[in-house]
Design a protein around this motif. Structure first.
Motif, PDB file in Angstrom:
ATOM      1  N   PHE A  59       5.456  -3.463  -0.665  1.00 53.17           N
ATOM      2  CA  PHE A  59       4.367  -3.165  -1.599  1.00 53.17           C
ATOM      3  C   PHE A  59       3.034  -3.726  -1.113  1.00 53.17           C
ATOM      4  O   PHE A  59       2.039  -3.016  -1.005  1.00 53.17           O
ATOM      5  CB  PHE A  59       4.710  -3.699  -2.993  1.00 53.17           C
ATOM      6  CG  PHE A  59       3.787  -3.209  -4.070  1.00 53.17           C
ATOM      7  CD1 PHE A  59       3.876  -1.909  -4.522  1.00 53.17           C
ATOM      8  CD2 PHE A  59       2.845  -4.052  -4.638  1.00 53.17           C
ATOM      9  CE1 PHE A  59       3.036  -1.448  -5.526  1.00 53.17           C
ATOM     10  CE2 PHE A  59       2.004  -3.598  -5.634  1.00 53.17           C
ATOM     11  CZ  PHE A  59       2.096  -2.295  -6.084  1.00 53.17           C
ATOM     12  N   ARG A  60       2.988  -5.001  -0.820  1.00 58.57           N
ATOM     13  CA  ARG A  60       1.734  -5.634  -0.375  1.00 58.57           C
ATOM     14  C   ARG A  60       1.239  -5.076   0.963  1.00 58.57           C
ATOM     15  O   ARG A  60       0.058  -4.761   1.092  1.00 58.57           O
ATOM     16  CB  ARG A  60       1.895  -7.150  -0.290  1.00 58.57           C
ATOM     17  CG  ARG A  60       2.145  -7.787  -1.627  1.00 58.57           C
ATOM     18  CD  ARG A  60       0.844  -8.110  -2.318  1.00 58.57           C
ATOM     19  NE  ARG A  60       1.141  -8.790  -3.559  1.00 58.57           N
ATOM     20  CZ  ARG A  60       0.522  -8.519  -4.694  1.00 58.57           C
ATOM     21  NH1 ARG A  60      -0.424  -7.626  -4.725  1.00 58.57           N
ATOM     22  NH2 ARG A  60       0.840  -9.137  -5.785  1.00 58.57           N
ATOM     23  N   LEU A  63      -0.375  -1.733   0.334  1.00 57.14           N
ATOM     24  CA  LEU A  63      -1.669  -1.845  -0.340  1.00 57.14           C
ATOM     25  C   LEU A  63      -2.759  -2.358   0.600  1.00 57.14           C
ATOM     26  O   LEU A  63      -3.934  -2.036   0.417  1.00 57.14           O
ATOM     27  CB  LEU A  63      -1.564  -2.748  -1.567  1.00 57.14           C
ATOM     28  CG  LEU A  63      -0.829  -2.166  -2.766  1.00 57.14           C
ATOM     29  CD1 LEU A  63      -0.815  -3.163  -3.910  1.00 57.14           C
ATOM     30  CD2 LEU A  63      -1.432  -0.852  -3.209  1.00 57.14           C
ATOM     31  N   ARG A  64      -2.389  -3.143   1.604  1.00 59.66           N
ATOM     32  CA  ARG A  64      -3.380  -3.645   2.564  1.00 59.66           C
ATOM     33  C   ARG A  64      -3.980  -2.531   3.418  1.00 59.66           C
ATOM     34  O   ARG A  64      -5.000  -2.730   4.061  1.00 59.66           O
ATOM     35  CB  ARG A  64      -2.763  -4.716   3.465  1.00 59.66           C
ATOM     36  CG  ARG A  64      -2.840  -6.089   2.842  1.00 59.66           C
ATOM     37  CD  ARG A  64      -2.495  -7.181   3.839  1.00 59.66           C
ATOM     38  NE  ARG A  64      -1.408  -7.941   3.239  1.00 59.66           N
ATOM     39  CZ  ARG A  64      -0.196  -8.077   3.734  1.00 59.66           C
ATOM     40  NH1 ARG A  64       0.128  -7.548   4.878  1.00 59.66           N
ATOM     41  NH2 ARG A  64       0.718  -8.760   3.094  1.00 59.66           N
ATOM     42  N   ARG A  65      -3.355  -1.378   3.436  1.00 53.10           N
ATOM     43  CA  ARG A  65      -3.884  -0.250   4.202  1.00 53.10           C
ATOM     44  C   ARG A  65      -5.238   0.189   3.666  1.00 53.10           C
ATOM     45  O   ARG A  65      -5.983   0.860   4.360  1.00 53.10           O
ATOM     46  CB  ARG A  65      -2.926   0.934   4.149  1.00 53.10           C
ATOM     47  CG  ARG A  65      -1.642   0.736   4.894  1.00 53.10           C
ATOM     48  CD  ARG A  65      -0.778   1.981   4.822  1.00 53.10           C
ATOM     49  NE  ARG A  65      -1.493   3.182   5.212  1.00 53.10           N
ATOM     50  CZ  ARG A  65      -1.556   3.657   6.448  1.00 53.10           C
ATOM     51  NH1 ARG A  65      -0.937   3.027   7.409  1.00 53.10           N
ATOM     52  NH2 ARG A  65      -2.219   4.753   6.714  1.00 53.10           N
ATOM     53  N   ARG A  67      -5.988   2.541   1.606  1.00 53.39           N
ATOM     54  CA  ARG A  67      -5.825   3.826   0.933  1.00 53.39           C
ATOM     55  C   ARG A  67      -4.543   4.484   1.422  1.00 53.39           C
ATOM     56  O   ARG A  67      -4.078   4.225   2.528  1.00 53.39           O
ATOM     57  CB  ARG A  67      -7.018   4.740   1.158  1.00 53.39           C
ATOM     58  CG  ARG A  67      -7.205   5.216   2.583  1.00 53.39           C
ATOM     59  CD  ARG A  67      -8.447   6.085   2.769  1.00 53.39           C
ATOM     60  NE  ARG A  67      -8.275   7.492   2.477  1.00 53.39           N
ATOM     61  CZ  ARG A  67      -7.707   8.379   3.292  1.00 53.39           C
ATOM     62  NH1 ARG A  67      -7.226   7.994   4.453  1.00 53.39           N
ATOM     63  NH2 ARG A  67      -7.617   9.641   2.960  1.00 53.39           N
ATOM     64  N   PRO A  68      -3.976   5.363   0.605  1.00 54.86           N
ATOM     65  CA  PRO A  68      -2.780   6.082   1.045  1.00 54.86           C
ATOM     66  C   PRO A  68      -3.102   7.028   2.196  1.00 54.86           C
ATOM     67  O   PRO A  68      -4.258   7.388   2.428  1.00 54.86           O
ATOM     68  CB  PRO A  68      -2.361   6.883  -0.193  1.00 54.86           C
ATOM     69  CG  PRO A  68      -3.159   6.359  -1.320  1.00 54.86           C
ATOM     70  CD  PRO A  68      -4.350   5.683  -0.764  1.00 54.86           C
ATOM     71  N   PHE A  74      -5.379   4.564  -3.926  1.00 53.18           N
ATOM     72  CA  PHE A  74      -4.133   4.301  -4.633  1.00 53.18           C
ATOM     73  C   PHE A  74      -4.374   4.497  -6.126  1.00 53.18           C
ATOM     74  O   PHE A  74      -5.461   4.216  -6.617  1.00 53.18           O
ATOM     75  CB  PHE A  74      -3.653   2.870  -4.375  1.00 53.18           C
ATOM     76  CG  PHE A  74      -3.117   2.654  -3.000  1.00 53.18           C
ATOM     77  CD1 PHE A  74      -1.889   3.176  -2.629  1.00 53.18           C
ATOM     78  CD2 PHE A  74      -3.844   1.932  -2.064  1.00 53.18           C
ATOM     79  CE1 PHE A  74      -1.389   2.981  -1.354  1.00 53.18           C
ATOM     80  CE2 PHE A  74      -3.347   1.735  -0.789  1.00 53.18           C
ATOM     81  CZ  PHE A  74      -2.121   2.264  -0.434  1.00 53.18           C
ATOM     82  N   LEU A  76      -3.125   2.933  -9.212  1.00 52.23           N
ATOM     83  CA  LEU A  76      -2.378   1.840  -9.818  1.00 52.23           C
ATOM     84  C   LEU A  76      -2.809   1.670 -11.264  1.00 52.23           C
ATOM     85  O   LEU A  76      -3.975   1.874 -11.605  1.00 52.23           O
ATOM     86  CB  LEU A  76      -2.619   0.539  -9.047  1.00 52.23           C
ATOM     87  CG  LEU A  76      -2.245   0.566  -7.568  1.00 52.23           C
ATOM     88  CD1 LEU A  76      -2.679  -0.719  -6.895  1.00 52.23           C
ATOM     89  CD2 LEU A  76      -0.760   0.779  -7.404  1.00 52.23           C
TER      90      LEU A  76
END
Length: 143
Positions: A59-60, A63-65, A67-68, A74, A76
């Motif tokens: 998960f983390r 999210l550090r990317r 953006r998808p 994202f 959320l």
């Protein structure tokens, strides 16, 4: 068909395949898991454990990317509190899951294998979704 739609279709198919391979399209597995003092079946615990472990590990980093891969951002939830509607919905979901042995994902995957339970559960689920939509549209959003 757009790339995000194709990706969603592929992810859904992979999820359904995983449910089918693990036996989670069989409501007796779920009901067996809930039958602690009878014919207990721990299979669901392993499936849930695998899902929790995957989420905990990835998960983390995902999210550090920033953006998808196939979307601008994202999506959320911004909710940070537990209210009556959340608890009521969770309780209703759990009661239905315990009675039927199905939740939406396995029920839809069960349609793919023509499960008789899914053939009655999915229309009931869709009717409940429509009823919820009609009731909340009539009442308006809650604060």
């Amino acid at each position: 068909m757009s790339r995000p739609t194709l990706a969603a279709l592929a992810a859904g198919a992979l999820f359904g395949l995983g449910l089918a391979m693990s036996g989670m399209t069989d409501p007796r597995r779920v009901l067996g898991f809930l039958d602690l003092f009878g014919d207990f079946d721990p299979t669901l615990a392993f499936v849930l454990g695998g899902a929790v472990a995957t989420t905990a590990l990835l998960f983390r980093p995902v999210l550090r990317r920033g953006r998808p891969v196939l979307a601008a951002a994202f999506q959320l939830s911004s909710l940070r509190h537990i209210d009556r509607r959340l608890l009521g919905g969770a309780a209703l979901f759990g009661i239905g899951w315990g009675i039927a042995g199905y939740c939406p994902g396995p029920a839809l995957a069960g349609l793919g294998i023509m499960s008789t339970e899914a053939l009655w559960f999915v229309p009931a689920m869709l009717a409940g979704t429509l009823l919820h939509h009609l009731v909340t549209r009539t009442r308006g959003p809650t604060p």
